[in-house]
Enzyme design. Structure first.
Site, short mmCIF file in Angstrom:
data_model
loop_
_atom_site.label_atom_id
_atom_site.label_comp_id
_atom_site.label_asym_id
_atom_site.label_seq_id
_atom_site.Cartn_x
_atom_site.Cartn_y
_atom_site.Cartn_z
N GLU A 56 14.21 35.02 -39.54
CA GLU A 56 15.13 35.75 -40.25
C GLU A 56 15.92 34.55 -40.76
O GLU A 56 16.49 34.05 -40.89
CB GLU A 56 16.68 36.69 -39.24
CG GLU A 56 16.00 37.81 -39.24
CD GLU A 56 17.47 39.03 -38.77
OE1 GLU A 56 16.47 40.17 -37.64
OE2 GLU A 56 18.31 38.35 -38.27
N ASP A 69 30.42 38.63 -42.30
CA ASP A 69 30.09 37.55 -41.12
C ASP A 69 31.87 36.39 -40.84
O ASP A 69 32.07 36.62 -41.67
CB ASP A 69 29.22 36.48 -41.81
CG ASP A 69 27.91 37.01 -41.82
OD1 ASP A 69 27.27 37.09 -41.05
OD2 ASP A 69 27.45 37.35 -43.43
#
Lengths: 400, 267
Positions: B49, B60
């Site tokens: 990824e 995040d």
């Protein structure tokens, strides 16, 4: 566009704009919020409590004031000021926080979070949280904490925790990012009070509906005082909540022109501004599709405005739709022009406006002389200027 | 069959689980990334990824936020990441590569241009954090026509109804975010994950990767026992952050961590 206006659709779309663009963790919370909102906005008991709070706690209705001296001076249209600066806490923001806090209470949430730019929404949120005895955490960009120190102190007095956000450009957009992160983490007991008509559905519609009291009152007050509807509405646009609040009840009154005034900062041509509708492009940020300031890679560009409350790279999706359909016009005013507007109103009418509202006033000084003396402009005086004394003194090289 | 489907089928046949490292492209500098990808594959990574840096990474935590900021300071955006994917493919034609990021860079490029560019770069999957299935129709259709999988996130509070929705629009695998919160946060509760996986499996036969909270060989092993894949991100990026003055040391530590995870998962 048909005469009947019924935006947004069930999934929060204003044409191609709006919608729900969030990480999966937030989806259940947004669904829960939307269901509660759709239920209570039609609940007579909820609406009665909201009306009572707006009257007895906020001090509504706010006056519609004919600024006669200023109108005469400009020699054109008659200017009426919708005095949102006279609300409890000094700006229109409290109309929305009172509404969302009542909703939070109904939903059994015990913790309130908010983002703030100028601090007006943070203060308005801390205020209602104090009143309801709810824990309150306000996220604020570190740059804004610096330039709006007085509002930071007010929030602390009200019992809120103010978290300075150090990431990104350290302004309103970063505060919003951080509030979203908090919400994802504390989703079970936390209600996120967004301060503007942005974010994922239902926020743009919900905040609009709570702010629409501005336009409903102004419409009736104008009929009562002048015997007819206004010819034009003017309001500043950052995220756009005070503008939508004024515009929305007039959308079907096609003869009423609408002007949303964005912050041009140093000038749109310099690239140092906060005017996505005038000089941005459609994209997705903070849960909705709207006009944004982004570069060719889709990274969000840092914004600039003397006014912390307008220093935001996006704008509510309904404004994007009103722009594309041509129902509203979007213009821009530089820092320097806004300051001139600030001084004009202060000296002409004895009213010290917020720097955000000063953008709307500055545009009015251009618009009014182009209109006839029997025409009417309503300007949303969305907040008072006390919080901006430090910024203005600094800009003009004055020390006490 | 896409590279992702093939990879998960192969793993299943051999009774192994996918090790899926996440790193942010261009962190700490652009030239660091492609060699690291190859070394991660050599250390046992099955799927990569690759994070597309974004100025406003709302989902995040601080570790990946700072990784994005470091990459953006070198102007690594979506176009640059696509060129890294092309470079990676020159010497690795088998390892599935998934681009993970936020929607706005794709919006600004335009869905069709992005789908074409991703096809040219021979990217296998796209995971867009802030694109839920309800809004994904156009994007998914364009990617699917080009044989690219759209990977969706599942959260602890995702309902059965929504899992079915992901099953319909998603392909390749599903990524179960095992914590309420942002990346890099908190601790993993294996029993909770196990329980949720049962609900997920009752509603989809897509492979399920689990991430958020995977920090070391021990947690990787526990997750591998119950999921189809183990995603590790912040723990790797922390190595970069701890060694900004010595990126080769960072690479060394990342590879060592991945090898220890691989070993623990294959026991």
């Amino acid at each position: 566009m048909t005469d009947k206006y019924d935006m947004p659709d069930a999934r929060g779309h204003f044409g191609p704009y709006g919608g729900i663009f969030v990480a999966e963790t937030l989806m259940p919370a947004i669904t829960e919020l939307n269901e509660a909102y759709q239920h209570y906005i039609k609940d007579p008991e909820f609406l009665a409590e909201l009306d009572a709070d707006l009257r007895d706690y906020v001090g509504r209705p706010s006056p519609l004031y004919h600024a006669q001296r200023w109108s005469d001076h400009l020699g054109g249209a008659q200017i009426y000021l919708k005095r949102e600066d006279l609300n409890h806490t000094g700006a229109h923001k409290v109309n929305n926080t009172v509404g969302q806090a009542l909703l939070a209470k109904r939903m059994g949430k015990t913790r309130i979070i908010a983002e703030t730019g100028a601090g007006q929404h943070g203060v308005a949120t801390a205020t209602v949280a104090a009143r309801l005895g709810l824990e309150c955490v306000v996220y604020m960009g570190a740059v804004d904490v610096e330039r709006q120190a007085l509002n930071v102190y007010r929030m602390k007095l009200l019992g809120a925790t103010v978290v300075p956000v150090q990431s990104g450009s350290k302004t309103l957009k970063d505060a919003l990012n951080e509030a979203l992160r908090d919400w994802v983490t504390n989703i079970d007991d936390t209600f996120y009070i967004i301060g503007t008509v942005a974010g994922p559905h239902p926020y743009p519609a919900m905040v609009r509906d709570f702010q629409a009291v501005i336009g409903r009152e102004a419409r009736q007050q104008c009929i009562d005082q002048a015997g007819r509807l206004p010819d034009a509405l003017v309001a500043c646009v950052g995220g756009g909540s005070n503008a939508i609040g004024l515009f929305y009840p007039f959308i079907e009154d096609k003869a009423v022109k609408m002007y949303g005034v964005e912050a041009a900062g140093d000038g749109v041509e310099t690239g140092r501004h906060s005017a996505p509708l005038c000089a941005g492009r459609p994209g997705v940020l903070h849960g909705n599709r709207t006009y944004l300031m982004a570069d060719d890679d889709g990274e969000i560009i840092e914004t600039h405005s003397i006014s912390a409350g307008l220093d935001y790279p996006g704008v509510g999706p309904e404004h994007a739709w009103l722009k594309d359909t041509g129902r509203a016009n979007y213009v821009n005013i530089t820092d320097t022009e806004a300051l001139a507007g600030f001084h004009t109103l202060t000296r002409m009418e004895g009213i010290i406006p917020a720097l955000e509202s000063s953008h709307a006033l500055a545009y009015t000084t251009k618009l009014a002389p182009t209109m006839r003396k029997d025409q009417i402009i309503i300007v949303n005086l969305s907040g008072r200027g006390d919080k901006d004394m430090h910024t203005i003194m600094q800009r003009e090289g004055i020390s006490l | 069959m896409s590279r992702l489907s093939t990879k998960f089928a192969e793993l299943k046949a051999s009774g192994r689980k996918a090790l899926i490292p996440f790193i942010t492209a261009g962190d700490p500098y652009p030239e660091f990334t492609v060699p690291l990808l190859h070394e991660m594959v050599a250390a046992g990574a099955d799927v990569i990824e690759l994070g597309v840096p974004f100025s406003d990474p709302m989902a995040d935590g601080p570790v990946i936020q700072r990784a994005s900021e470091r990459a953006l300071s070198h102007h690594v955006g979506l176009r640059k990441v696509l060129s890294m994917a092309i470079e990676f493919r020159k010497t690795d034609q088998t390892t599935p590569l998934v681009l993970m990021g936020y929607l706005n860079p794709i919006e600004i490029m335009g869905y069709e241009d992005f789908a074409n560019a991703a096809q040219r770069a021979d990217v296998d999957g796209v995971l867009t954090v802030d694109l839920p299935p309800e809004e994904s129709e156009n994007c998914v259709a364009l990617l699917r026509e080009r044989g690219i999988d759209q990977i969706f996130l599942l959260a602890p509070n995702t309902t059965a109804e929504r899992i079915q929705k992901m099953h319909q629009v998603g392909s390749g695998y599903l990524y179960y975010v095992s914590l309420k919160g942002v990346t890099g946060a908190g601790h993993l509760d294996t029993a909770d994950v196990d329980q949720k996986l049962q609900l997920i499996r009752a509603n989809t036969d897509l492979p399920v990767g689990v991430g958020f909270g995977v920090k070391d060989a021990e947690t990787a092993q526990k997750i591998a026992a119950i999921a189809d894949g183990v995603v590790v991100g912040s723990a790797l990026i922390s190595k970069i952050e701890a060694n900004l003055d010595d990126p080769q040391q960072a690479k060394h530590e990342i590879i060592a961590l991945l090898k220890s995870m691989r070993q623990a998962m294959d026991v």
